[in-house]
Write an enzyme that holds these catalytic residues in place. Structure first.
Site, mmCIF file in Angstrom:
data_model
loop_
_atom_site.group_PDB
_atom_site.id
_atom_site.type_symbol
_atom_site.label_atom_id
_atom_site.label_comp_id
_atom_site.label_asym_id
_atom_site.label_seq_id
_atom_site.Cartn_x
_atom_site.Cartn_y
_atom_site.Cartn_z
ATOM 1 N N THR A 82 63.735 -56.811 24.246
ATOM 2 C CA THR A 82 64.791 -57.412 23.909
ATOM 3 C C THR A 82 64.504 -58.993 23.213
ATOM 4 O OG1 THR A 82 65.718 -56.313 25.842
ATOM 5 C CG2 THR A 82 66.998 -58.388 25.052
ATOM 6 N N VAL A 83 63.589 -59.532 23.767
ATOM 7 C CA VAL A 83 63.455 -60.898 23.222
ATOM 8 C C VAL A 83 62.561 -60.836 22.034
ATOM 9 C CG1 VAL A 83 62.499 -63.178 23.765
ATOM 10 C CG2 VAL A 83 63.675 -61.822 25.608
ATOM 11 N N LYS B 73 57.847 -66.863 31.722
ATOM 12 C CA LYS B 73 57.883 -67.742 32.805
ATOM 13 C C LYS B 73 56.898 -67.376 34.163
ATOM 14 C CE LYS B 73 61.546 -64.898 33.873
ATOM 15 N NZ LYS B 73 62.669 -64.320 33.339
ATOM 16 N N GLU C 171 59.174 -73.361 25.615
ATOM 17 C CA GLU C 171 60.916 -73.567 25.824
ATOM 18 C C GLU C 171 61.558 -72.545 26.334
ATOM 19 O OE1 GLU C 171 62.389 -76.713 24.792
ATOM 20 O OE2 GLU C 171 63.767 -75.503 26.296
ATOM 21 N N GLY D 142 66.299 -70.163 29.364
ATOM 22 C CA GLY D 142 66.712 -69.345 27.919
ATOM 23 C C GLY D 142 67.010 -70.258 26.982
ATOM 24 N N GLU E 204 68.878 -56.267 36.443
ATOM 25 C CA GLU E 204 67.948 -55.157 36.400
ATOM 26 C C GLU E 204 68.375 -54.066 37.228
ATOM 27 O OE1 GLU E 204 65.209 -55.463 34.325
ATOM 28 O OE2 GLU E 204 65.747 -57.594 33.608
ATOM 29 N N LYS F 190 60.719 -70.887 37.548
ATOM 30 C CA LYS F 190 61.545 -71.898 36.608
ATOM 31 C C LYS F 190 61.353 -73.297 37.187
ATOM 32 C CE LYS F 190 64.019 -68.440 34.541
ATOM 33 N NZ LYS F 190 65.609 -67.490 34.483
ATOM 34 N N GLY G 217 69.585 -63.575 27.579
ATOM 35 C CA GLY G 217 70.088 -62.993 26.548
ATOM 36 C C GLY G 217 69.177 -62.890 25.398
HETATM 37 N N1 HSE Z 1 66.324 -62.328 34.940
HETATM 38 C C1 HSE Z 1 66.853 -63.908 34.435
HETATM 39 C C2 HSE Z 1 68.059 -64.135 34.542
HETATM 40 C C3 HSE Z 1 66.613 -63.504 32.856
HETATM 41 O O1 HSE Z 1 68.797 -63.585 35.077
HETATM 42 O O2 HSE Z 1 68.340 -65.396 34.355
HETATM 43 C C4 HSE Z 1 66.198 -65.051 32.062
HETATM 44 O O3 HSE Z 1 64.814 -65.683 32.541
#
Ligand code: HSE
Length: 400
Positions: A11-12, A100, A124, A129, A185, A200, A297
């Site tokens: 995705t990213v 992260k 960053e 995100g 997920e 984080k 996202g």
């Molecule tokens: N699983 C993480 C969230 C994705 O829901 O924020 C972004 O780090």
């Protein structure tokens, strides 16, 4: 032209390629150079994909190519991302990452490696995100002594809690729906148990202190025990329940914690709903500042990775200062940190609970039970008092 490689075409990673292509003109201008994706590393093939020809399966093709100067690590997880990042930095290639887990676990080591090899390790996208927060911490808030950081750092849990609040639904019900829609997920543990938010806030706390706040030292609770009834009390108390990552210089030491908190309606974080994230920073000169936006996202996260790529392109052969020393911060025992608590008790325990906790407020809105707001006390005091109420239904911390 600067050659870039992307590790992981999920995705990213695919978002990074898309951002680099769509905003090519703006990015080239800002990087003062054209950026070209030379390779994409993935185990899979992507027949029909416009970048199919750039896909390689052997990381050595990338690491051994002296033309590649910048690597985007969008694989996630510890291995092989850790080994690949180390090898890239050792060969003087800058690494930009959204990972992260890896940053929280090995940030100081990888930063040191980057410095030793005149390149950069930038992250960053690892927190918030697409929200710029790492660069503001490193570049913009340099005149500040940061006193506290409070963040809604996980989009999945914020989405779940927002839905529970709006629909009066229970956790399991909303989680199932979120999974069906692809917002959560299939294995949601890292999100709902608070582990993701913990990584984080560990990264932000490290940047706040300039030293190493280990995520393993941060007391972490998730949202799995929050119920629809808890939200009824929250509403009555003019608060909402949010999963917060909190970090604070308490004067006598640093505190850090991840847990669901009741936060008052007037708090700026109260308005942060759905998948949005926000980081609320308190500086000793600035006062309060809040960074708000899409915390997850494809394109928002990719945009943050590409902003790091631009920074690397501007600083080829030079390391950007990032104060994150290897020296570990000894956090205060969470049991010695103070706050107000909300607790629910059975009706028959109410009189006892009022006395034990010296209740500031009592709510009787659900049959057969009551809610109590305590004065400020340490977690240790709370636990000692709660031991006298073996039938306590639940407790939620309160943010003021
Ligand atoms: N699983 C993480 C969230 C994705 O829901 O924020 C972004 O780090």
């Amino acid at each position: 032209m600067i050659q870039v490689a992307v590790l992981g075409y999920g995705t990213v990673g695919s978002g990074v390629v898309e951002v680099l292509e769509k905003n090519k003109a703006e990015i080239s201008l800002r990087a003062e150079n054209e950026l070209n994706v030379k390779y994409i590393l993935d185990l899979r093939d992507f027949p029909g994909d416009p970048y199919e020809a750039k896909v390689v399966h052997d990381v050595n093709v990338i690491l051994d190519d002296p033309e590649v100067k910048i690597i985007c690590e969008t694989m996630g997880g510890m291995e092989p991302a850790y080994s690949f990042s180390k090898r890239a930095l050792e060969s003087g290639k800058s690494v930009c990452t959204s990972n992260k887990e890896l940053v929280a676990a090995h940030g100081p080591e990888l930063l040191e490696l980057a410095k030793a090899n005149n390149c950069n390790y930038l992250f960053e996208a690892s927190v918030g995100g697409g929200i710029p927060i790492i660069r503001p911490m490193n570049y913009s808030l340099t005149a500040e002594k940061i006193e506290a950081i409070t963040g809604i750092l996980n989009g999945t849990t914020n989405y779940i809690l927002t839905k529970m609040e709006r629909e009066g639904a229970d956790f399991a019900e909303v989680l199932k729906e979120a999974q069906e829609k692809g917002y959560a997920e299939r294995n949601p543990e890292a999100d709902v148990e608070g582990h993701d938010a913990c990584r984080k806030i560990a990264i932000l706390s490290s940047l706040m202190t300039g030293k190493y706040v280990k995520y393993q030292d941060i007391y972490t609770e998730g949202i799995t025990k929050i119920t629809a009834e808890d939200f009824k009390y929250a509403k009555e108390l003019k608060t909402s329940i949010k999963l917060l990552g909190r970090s604070k210089d308490a004067g006598d030491g640093y505190e850090a914690m991840v847990a669901p908190f009741m936060i008052p309606d007037e708090h700026p974080l109260h308005a942060v709903n759905d998948v949005f994230n926000a980081v609320f920073v308190r500086g000793n000169m600035l006062g309060d500042a809040m960074f708000y936006g899409r915390g997850a996202g494809k394109l928002p996260t990719a945009s943050a990775v590409v902003s790091d790529v631009v920074d690397c392109a501007r600083h080829l052969g030079k390391t950007i200062i990032c104060l994150w020393d290897k020296e570990e911060v000894e956090l205060k025992d969470y049991k010695d940190t103070s706050k107000q608590f909300f607790l629910r008790v059975k009706k028959e325990d109410l009189e006892n609970a009022k006395e034990v906790f010296n209740a500031e407020k009592v709510l009787e809105i659900i049959e057969g039970e009551a809610g109590i707001v305590t004065p400020v006390m340490t977690e240790r005091e709370f636990e000692e008092k709660a031991a006298k109420l073996p039938q306590m239904i639940t407790r939620i911390r309160m943010e003021n």
